[in-house]
Design a protein around this motif. Sequence first.
Motif, PDB file in Angstrom:
ATOM      1  N   TRP A   1     -12.841   7.378  -1.166  1.00  9.47           N
ATOM      2  CA  TRP A   1     -12.298   6.017  -1.226  1.00  9.47           C
ATOM      3  C   TRP A   1     -10.848   5.994  -0.751  1.00  9.47           C
ATOM      4  CZ3 TRP A   1      -8.321   4.140  -4.447  1.00  9.47           C
ATOM      5  CH2 TRP A   1      -8.157   2.752  -4.444  1.00  9.47           C
ATOM      6  N   ARG A   2     -10.077   6.996  -1.211  1.00  6.25           N
ATOM      7  CA  ARG A   2      -8.640   6.990  -0.900  1.00  6.25           C
ATOM      8  C   ARG A   2      -8.359   7.364   0.553  1.00  6.25           C
ATOM      9  NH1 ARG A   2      -4.579   6.757   0.940  1.00  6.25           N
ATOM     10  NH2 ARG A   2      -2.469   7.159   0.142  1.00  6.25           N
ATOM     11  N   TRP A   3      -9.078   8.364   1.088  1.00  2.87           N
ATOM     12  CA  TRP A   3      -8.711   8.910   2.388  1.00  2.87           C
ATOM     13  C   TRP A   3      -9.646   8.505   3.526  1.00  2.87           C
ATOM     14  CZ3 TRP A   3      -3.968  10.467   2.455  1.00  2.87           C
ATOM     15  CH2 TRP A   3      -3.392  10.990   1.300  1.00  2.87           C
TER      16      TRP A   3
ATOM     17  N   ARG B   1     -12.023   0.404 -11.743  1.00  3.87           N
ATOM     18  CA  ARG B   1     -11.821   1.562 -10.865  1.00  3.87           C
ATOM     19  C   ARG B   1     -13.167   2.115 -10.403  1.00  3.87           C
ATOM     20  NH1 ARG B   1      -8.059  -0.657 -11.835  1.00  3.87           N
ATOM     21  NH2 ARG B   1      -8.908  -1.628  -9.960  1.00  3.87           N
TER      22      ARG B   1
ATOM     23  N   VAL C   1     -13.639   9.479  -5.309  1.00  2.01           N
ATOM     24  CA  VAL C   1     -12.247   9.024  -5.310  1.00  2.01           C
ATOM     25  C   VAL C   1     -11.540   9.480  -4.029  1.00  2.01           C
ATOM     26  CG1 VAL C   1     -10.019   9.259  -6.458  1.00  2.01           C
ATOM     27  CG2 VAL C   1     -12.099   8.925  -7.818  1.00  2.01           C
TER      28      VAL C   1
ATOM     29  N   GLN D   1     -10.333   3.425   2.407  1.00  5.17           N
ATOM     30  CA  GLN D   1      -9.150   2.580   2.455  1.00  5.17           C
ATOM     31  C   GLN D   1      -8.481   2.549   3.833  1.00  5.17           C
ATOM     32  OE1 GLN D   1      -9.813   0.668  -0.152  1.00  5.17           O
ATOM     33  NE2 GLN D   1      -7.643   0.581  -0.611  1.00  5.17           N
TER      34      GLN D   1
END
Length: 653
Positions: A334-336, A284, A331, A339
């Motif tokens: 990375w997520r919003w 992760r 995080v 990705q």
Amino acid sequence: MKDLVQAADFRPDINALRAFAVLAVVAYHYGMPGAQGGFAGVDVFFVISGFLIGSHILAAHQRGHFSFAGFFRARLRRIFPALAVMCAACLLWGWWFVLPYDYLKSTRHVMAALFFLSNLAFTGEQGYFDLAAHAKPLLHTWSLSVEGQFYAVLPVLMALVWRWARQHLRLVLGLLWLASLLWALWAGQTHPADAFYGLLTRAWEFLSGCLLGAWRPVWKHPRWCSPASALALLLLLGSFAGLSPAMNWPGPWTLLPVGAAVLWMAAGDAPVTARIWRSWPLQRLGDVSYSFYLWHWPVLVFARQYVQSPSGDLTRGMLLELVALSLVLAVLSWRWVEQPTRLRTGWWTARRLLGGVLTVWLLVLLFGVLVIKTRGVPQRLPDYVQRASAAVFFNTPRDECFRRGDSTKDAPEPFCHFGAGSSAHPQLLLWGDSHANQYLSALTDAALALGQGGLIATQSGCRATLPGQVTGLPESIAQTCAGFNDEVNTLLVQTPSIHTVVLGRLWSSDASFNRTVALVQQLARHGKRVLLIGPLPEPGMDVPQNWSVQQLKAGHAIDKLTIPLSSQANALAIRTRLRVELADQVCRGQVVLLDPIGSLCDDKVCRLAQGGEANFRDVSHLSQQASLQFTQPIQVALSALNSARVATCSTLP
């Protein structure tokens, strides 16, 4: 060349290597124990990029359908969106809390980062390891710019080699690797600051990964993968714990982390380490390593500027909280951001991606012009903060004559002239580092009042010494400083008209105290008179920034900022030692000691700001208005030296 390369699939071992590398960089920047060599994590990232990108390009050529447009779109998807969001956040934070001078610099650095030119922007400024560089929130983007520049060159290089020398691809890459390594070793010794940020001096690290990808079918053998993987881990941990910023970088020691990274990826997902590499935390962390790298540094820089702990620095608990905050931001990024924009399908089509990049470039250019034209948009801050920030802008009569750390300057003449008369027959010489140069305005006015003139011999970070004497500076700048001081000593021998030498320096460390005393005594023995400027009070903070933050928190003007005189034990001890060591020369009228502490402190406090004006422009240098307060004391001191007598053996005010 059949089956020379294969498309680079997801590799858990490489993802784990990313995690180790970003942890090392973050631990180094946050001052964690056992991570003094953590800066080498960036070199590991370079090797990873070289391997993955080189393998991708070679595999595409082997299949016969490499696309330059597709390659550059993929690189933009990977790097640009998260970088742009981080830069926007830095500008937004700075709009409310950063002083105009620093905001101006940060905006320029944002522009450089988004156009992948950060390494060029930082070249010629402070070195990466210099304390002053640690106040730049975009400093870490230099590595992304080097990476972006390598991505621009590598596809073209690979296309040419594939077309004209396909059978000798490994040989060509190897020769380029060797040429870049030799250049890095030479430049690291002669031009360390430029070498650190340079593409040519870093290319061999990327090419190490490229060569690994090109040789992959030749070397891989399962029997040695496990011991090689364990050895790579030990070498990498040893690099992060044992290397030091005092080493020239890149240099011979850079081979250690680069070699460890190559060995790590060569071993692959070996059985002995596979369980570690595939662990959930490492995987992760490897996933968010890019965003973690982006956010950890500006979070630390802005916290240092805004949070004021009782000790004057961030506590260990605060640092751990900032690491956690950086990880949360990573995080979310990375997520919003990462990705969604990396997907080739969905809203971010190729056309929209390109349109978004061009829009960001246009907006940052327009915003940059606004900030530069207004010198940091001071109107966004309250009036009282604007007064505090004005202290940061400092100009001497001959700014172009002050030498940078590599001994270069903008003025063409070897030593510039100030005051009355001409450079052919100077009577005075100003010699020292930036803490000598800060008195040039006052010295110029004093010299003009006395009808005298002189030469400027000042260089960043370089204290005056006798010829051939060790400077005590880091290896990266010691050689240029020693050469500069040798030039000045030769100038004094060849210019008998110079009868008075004005010496100033940073006194916060007494490691070179004896060298300065020896220089003053030697000058006196050779008939020169010396005006030696003693230590300033040591603020222990960036005065304009700290003062501004206090006022912003209070919501009103704070007219003065003081620190207890009792906090100045080091500066007071140095002042006393100077009086003792140079008592004979002072009594004979050969030396005058100018005491800034006496001007800025009383028997209880030292005034860092007074009457709505800052006395310091950063952590140790005087502001313009404060430096001009020394015009009269300097004039009195020069007059006393001209008459070859002083009234008493005590320090002049």
